[in-house]
Design an enzyme around this catalytic site. Structure first.
Site, PDB file in Angstrom:
ATOM      1  N   CYS A 111       0.825  -1.228   0.000  1.00  0.00           N
ATOM      2  CA  CYS A 111       0.000   0.000   0.000  1.00  0.00           C
ATOM      3  C   CYS A 111       0.852   1.268   0.000  1.00  0.00           C
ATOM      4  O   CYS A 111       0.332   2.355  -0.266  1.00  0.00           O
ATOM      5  CB  CYS A 111      -0.934   0.000   1.195  1.00  0.00           C
ATOM      6  SG  CYS A 111      -2.086  -1.382   1.150  1.00  0.00           S
ATOM      7  N   HIS A 238      -3.073   7.098   2.926  1.00  0.00           N
ATOM      8  CA  HIS A 238      -3.533   5.848   2.311  1.00  0.00           C
ATOM      9  C   HIS A 238      -4.940   5.546   2.815  1.00  0.00           C
ATOM     10  O   HIS A 238      -5.219   5.576   4.019  1.00  0.00           O
ATOM     11  CB  HIS A 238      -2.572   4.714   2.659  1.00  0.00           C
ATOM     12  CG  HIS A 238      -3.145   3.368   2.339  1.00  0.00           C
ATOM     13  ND1 HIS A 238      -3.687   3.070   1.101  1.00  0.00           N
ATOM     14  CD2 HIS A 238      -3.286   2.237   3.091  1.00  0.00           C
ATOM     15  CE1 HIS A 238      -4.130   1.821   1.112  1.00  0.00           C
ATOM     16  NE2 HIS A 238      -3.899   1.298   2.310  1.00  0.00           N
ATOM     17  N   ASN A 268     -10.550   0.225  -0.129  1.00  0.00           N
ATOM     18  CA  ASN A 268      -9.089   0.244  -0.022  1.00  0.00           C
ATOM     19  C   ASN A 268      -8.505  -0.281  -1.339  1.00  0.00           C
ATOM     20  O   ASN A 268      -8.636  -1.461  -1.648  1.00  0.00           O
ATOM     21  CB  ASN A 268      -8.673  -0.641   1.161  1.00  0.00           C
ATOM     22  CG  ASN A 268      -7.169  -0.700   1.347  1.00  0.00           C
ATOM     23  OD1 ASN A 268      -6.393  -0.290   0.485  1.00  0.00           O
ATOM     24  ND2 ASN A 268      -6.753  -1.239   2.486  1.00  0.00           N
TER      25      ASN A 268
HETATM   26  O1  UT7 Z   1      -4.155  -1.257   3.491  1.00  0.00           O
HETATM   27  C1  UT7 Z   1      -3.184  -1.827   4.304  1.00  0.00           C
HETATM   28  C2  UT7 Z   1      -3.368  -1.490   5.735  1.00  0.00           C
HETATM   29  N1  UT7 Z   1      -4.657  -1.934   6.183  1.00  0.00           N
HETATM   30  C3  UT7 Z   1      -5.228  -1.319   7.198  1.00  0.00           C
HETATM   31  O2  UT7 Z   1      -4.687  -0.364   7.686  1.00  0.00           O
HETATM   32  C4  UT7 Z   1      -6.523  -1.883   7.754  1.00  0.00           C
HETATM   33  C5  UT7 Z   1      -6.516  -1.765   9.256  1.00  0.00           C
HETATM   34  N2  UT7 Z   1      -7.645  -2.385   9.929  1.00  0.00           N
HETATM   35  C6  UT7 Z   1      -8.932  -1.925   9.847  1.00  0.00           C
HETATM   36  O3  UT7 Z   1      -9.237  -1.039   9.091  1.00  0.00           O
HETATM   37  C7  UT7 Z   1      -9.946  -2.509  10.793  1.00  0.00           C
HETATM   38  O4  UT7 Z   1      -9.300  -3.241  11.790  1.00  0.00           O
HETATM   39  C8  UT7 Z   1     -11.012  -3.405  10.090  1.00  0.00           C
HETATM   40  C9  UT7 Z   1     -11.939  -2.563   9.245  1.00  0.00           C
HETATM   41  C10 UT7 Z   1     -10.326  -4.460   9.248  1.00  0.00           C
HETATM   42  C11 UT7 Z   1     -11.870  -4.106  11.148  1.00  0.00           C
HETATM   43  O5  UT7 Z   1     -12.494  -3.147  12.014  1.00  0.00           O
HETATM   44  P1  UT7 Z   1     -12.359  -3.281  13.585  1.00  0.00           P
HETATM   45  O6  UT7 Z   1     -13.178  -2.209  14.167  1.00  0.00           O
HETATM   46  O7  UT7 Z   1     -10.900  -3.308  13.915  1.00  0.00           O
HETATM   47  O8  UT7 Z   1     -13.042  -4.665  13.877  1.00  0.00           O
HETATM   48  P2  UT7 Z   1     -12.401  -5.961  14.566  1.00  0.00           P
HETATM   49  O9  UT7 Z   1     -11.486  -6.658  13.624  1.00  0.00           O
HETATM   50  O10 UT7 Z   1     -11.866  -5.581  15.929  1.00  0.00           O
HETATM   51  O11 UT7 Z   1     -13.678  -6.843  14.755  1.00  0.00           O
HETATM   52  C12 UT7 Z   1     -14.757  -6.418  15.625  1.00  0.00           C
HETATM   53  C13 UT7 Z   1     -15.922  -7.366  15.436  1.00  0.00           C
HETATM   54  C14 UT7 Z   1     -15.526  -8.839  15.517  1.00  0.00           C
HETATM   55  O12 UT7 Z   1     -16.553  -9.540  16.163  1.00  0.00           O
HETATM   56  P3  UT7 Z   1     -16.459  -9.902  17.736  1.00  0.00           P
HETATM   57  O13 UT7 Z   1     -15.240 -10.766  17.873  1.00  0.00           O
HETATM   58  O14 UT7 Z   1     -16.342  -8.599  18.456  1.00  0.00           O
HETATM   59  O15 UT7 Z   1     -17.747 -10.623  17.994  1.00  0.00           O
HETATM   60  C15 UT7 Z   1     -15.488  -9.286  14.078  1.00  0.00           C
HETATM   61  O16 UT7 Z   1     -15.737 -10.656  13.897  1.00  0.00           O
HETATM   62  O17 UT7 Z   1     -16.499  -7.194  14.157  1.00  0.00           O
HETATM   63  C16 UT7 Z   1     -16.605  -8.457  13.490  1.00  0.00           C
HETATM   64  N3  UT7 Z   1     -16.493  -8.231  12.061  1.00  0.00           N
HETATM   65  C17 UT7 Z   1     -17.563  -7.967  11.297  1.00  0.00           C
HETATM   66  N4  UT7 Z   1     -18.871  -7.857  11.583  1.00  0.00           N
HETATM   67  C18 UT7 Z   1     -19.695  -7.563  10.573  1.00  0.00           C
HETATM   68  C19 UT7 Z   1     -15.377  -8.202  11.281  1.00  0.00           C
HETATM   69  N5  UT7 Z   1     -15.705  -7.924  10.013  1.00  0.00           N
HETATM   70  C20 UT7 Z   1     -17.049  -7.779   9.997  1.00  0.00           C
HETATM   71  C21 UT7 Z   1     -17.972  -7.475   8.993  1.00  0.00           C
HETATM   72  N6  UT7 Z   1     -19.274  -7.375   9.330  1.00  0.00           N
HETATM   73  N7  UT7 Z   1     -17.606  -7.258   7.711  1.00  0.00           N
END
Ligand code: UT7
Length: 328
Positions: A111, A238, A268
């Site tokens: 990225c 980014h 993204n």
């Molecule tokens: O481009 C290269 C660099 N990439 C990045 O910088 C991306 C960095 N990361 C992010 O943008 C975020 O971490 C994400 C968008 C990927 C995820 O968001 P988050 O707020 O960090 O969510 P999380 O991974 O902490 O997950 C929270 C909850 C989980 O459920 P539980 O364990 O709390 O029950 C996940 O299973 O959200 C759940 N979850 C979803 N729920 C509905 C994860 N993806 C989804 C989804 N829909 N699509």
């Protein structure tokens, strides 16, 4: 010899996917918008190639710069998803544009690839080895997205963005400056391996690194240039998550009006995200000749970069701002 971005272009595949497309994965429009800021993304359709997008974006960048393909003396394409394993896209792109056989290469810095490519292009011009460099970032993340995994499938999109770098011909004026870095200890947090060829990400951990690194590196590059946040006309981070962009802008005290957000429409798009956002900023009338653009990126590796460069600077612009010049 100093360098400016003389023109920008962008291209998207025709197929648009709304968040409802992912409803079968046990997700929702509300979750995706709240946690990422993404409303839609574009994916390449059958018969479309990344070279098509790269060509379209590059033609527009050349037209915006008022340059012809014959003036290009180097082509760099940033991509992690080329049309073939080899050759890369750059030689085909140069030929499609009608450039007269310039050096042409692809690079992969995930990225952060666009900033690595910009740094490379600027170095060629600053050292007198090129006068006009085409830098294109073209990505088809849909090719390496696990469409059954809701934690990543909703995030990624396909796009191309391109800029023309050219010499302003003004020695002693403000030079672009880029800070690039890497840390290979975190490879397992974001990768696509040779076996299953799809992106795997520990989102939460990557999120924390992305915010800290993009804010820290931007602060550092500004300090090295003797600049403050008040000197930034346009900040382009980014576009991985709108919450990351807001957190970085808040940490740097950059007003939202000066931070470009384009993830809502395209998701993204890896290294294409910064030139795409630049193209949107230009289209929205947010850039004036001589504006100072600050960019920051973070991606798999980890690799990162932050940089400062002027938009459509002329020798006159450079003279007017000579007192605030970056150290060389
Ligand atoms: O481009 C290269 C660099 N990439 C990045 O910088 C991306 C960095 N990361 C992010 O943008 C975020 O971490 C994400 C968008 C990927 C995820 O968001 P988050 O707020 O960090 O969510 P999380 O991974 O902490 O997950 C929270 C909850 C989980 O459920 P539980 O364990 O709390 O029950 C996940 O299973 O959200 C759940 N979850 C979803 N729920 C509905 C994860 N993806 C989804 C989804 N829909 N699509």
């Amino acid at each position: 010899m100093t360098v400016t971005i003389a023109g920008v272009g962008a291209a998207l595949p025709s197929a648009v996917l709304g968040n409802d497309h992912f409803a079968p994965l046990d997700t929702s429009h509300e979750w995706i918008v709240k946690r990422t800021g993404i409303h839609t993304r574009h994916w390449l359709g059958p018969g479309e190639t990344l070279a098509d997008l790269a060509e379209q974006a590059s033609r527009e960048a050349l037209a915006d710069a008022g340059r012809s393909a014959h003036e290009i003396d180097h082509v760099v394409v940033s991509t992690v998803t080329p049309d073939r394993v080899t050759p890369g896209i750059a030689p085909e792109l140069a030929t499609r544009l009608g450039a007269p056989g310039p050096p042409a290469l692809d690079l992969n810095a995930a990225c952060a690839g666009f900033l690595y490519a910009l740094d490379y292009g600027c170095a060629l011009i600053e050292t007198g080895r090129a006068h006009c460099v085409l830098v294109c970032a073209a990505e088809a993340l849909s090719r390496i997205t696990d469409r059954t995994d809701r934690s990543t499938a909703v995030l990624f999109g396909d796009a191309a963005g391109a800029v023309v770098l050219s010499s302003t011909g003004a020695d002693g004026s403000e030079r672009p400056r880029f800070l690039l870095g890497s840390d290979g200890r975190h490879t397992d947090l974001l990768y696509a391996d040779l076996e299953d060829r799809v992106l795997r990400m520990s989102g939460r951990e990557v999120y924390e690194f992305a915010v800290d690194t993009m804010a820290g590196q931007t602060r550092k590059v500004l300090a090295e240039c003797g600049l403050t946040t008040a000197d930034i006309d346009c900040f382009i981070g980014h576009q991985a998550n709108v919450r990351i962009l807001r957190a970085v802008a808040a940490a740097l005290d950059i007003p939202q009006a000066r931070s470009q957000i384009s993830i809502d429409k395209v998701g993204n798009t890896s290294s294409a995200s910064i030139p795409f956002a630049l193209w949107q900023a230009r289209g929205a009338g947010r850039l004036r000749p001589g504006d100072r653009i600050v960019m920051a990126a973070f991606g798999a590796g980890f690799v990162w970069g932050a940089g400062v460069i002027r938009w459509k600077a002329t020798p006159n612009t450079a003279v007017q701002t000579q007192e605030e010049t970056c150290p060389t």
